[in-house]
Write an enzyme that holds these catalytic residues in place. Sequence first.
Site, PDB file in Angstrom:
ATOM      1  N   HIS A   1       0.821  -1.102   0.020  1.00 11.94           N
ATOM      2  CA  HIS A   1       0.085  -0.071  -0.065  1.00 11.94           C
ATOM      3  C   HIS A   1       0.753   1.165   0.039  1.00 11.94           C
ATOM      4  O   HIS A   1       0.584   1.991  -0.805  1.00 11.94           O
ATOM      5  CB  HIS A   1      -0.772   0.089   1.211  1.00 11.94           C
TER       6      HIS A   1
ATOM      7  N   VAL B   1       4.369  -5.491  -5.116  1.00  9.16           N
ATOM      8  CA  VAL B   1       5.403  -5.554  -4.115  1.00  9.16           C
ATOM      9  C   VAL B   1       5.651  -6.675  -3.536  1.00  9.16           C
ATOM     10  O   VAL B   1       4.544  -7.256  -2.916  1.00  9.16           O
ATOM     11  CB  VAL B   1       5.267  -4.270  -3.041  1.00  9.16           C
TER      12      VAL B   1
END
Length: 299
Positions: free
Chosen positions: A58, A202
């Site tokens: 995030h 990620v």
Amino acid sequence: MTTQTTTPALVHTREELDAALAVQDVQAVPRTEGRSAHTARPHRRAVVMTMGALHAGHLSLVDRARELADAVVVTIFINPLQFSPSEDLARYPRDLQRDVALLSGPGLLGPDDIVFAPGPQVVYPDGDPIVRVSAGSIGDVLEGVSRPGHLDGVLTVVLKLLHLTRPDVAVFGAKDAQQLAAVRRMVRDLDVPVTVVGAPTVRDQDGIALSSRNAYLSDDEHRRALSLSRALRVTGTADQIRAAARRELQETDVDYVALVDPATFTEVPAGFVGEALLLVAATVGSTRLIDNAVVEVRA
Ligand code: PAF
């Protein structure tokens, strides 16, 4: 002595959000000064939508939003509309204080930025909405088969949050590839005035894609979950890729392995050569995980 706040404005209601957006519109100074054309921010406001339980994935979206705009709004809202009755709405991790602390970390949100954390009654004041967005054919495959109505629920809240936060640009993670494709399609099909930007997945050092649901995994489940990212590294023809990815996932309960056209989410045919999107979904223990990567399909 007055102390200047360095943390973002935390707002919960529509009225508080409107007031904070008005301040943002007046105060957000262009952060472009002294920057090269490469990093200049062409947009005024960027939004990053989340359901909280924030992790480095995030934060990378927030980083991207800061690169793209002068001011950022992060929304934190666990959207009941996108959970089926059998899903983990009740056990979805909630820790707003921790999330805001993470967002206030160095290089992330500052005083010109906003965290909008509404409750369900703020987003859905009349209860469940009667009128909803349909993801159409993109919502009927893959995630749509396992989680009927899920993408309709996502698009409905995304459209509402776009209206409420009024951004120029919205950043979504590529890990939820089908969600990203559906949002892009909604924006195009319904002429929503926002630019959608996808940001790369990620991963931890061991390859696992960061997800709030990773927190549910025991050590052994985490080890088995690594097969999802391994499955995305297979090579070959379309059929070989599908078969090899399934083999990698043998220690999980496979939901789907799909090799699709990234725009339409339809399966590529057996003789296909070129770039396609490989998507996997599997349950490990009681946790359902998804991952995807663009792969080169050989002749
Ligand atoms: O990706 C998510 O976390 C959610 O689906 C989103 C976009 C915040 C909508 O609830």
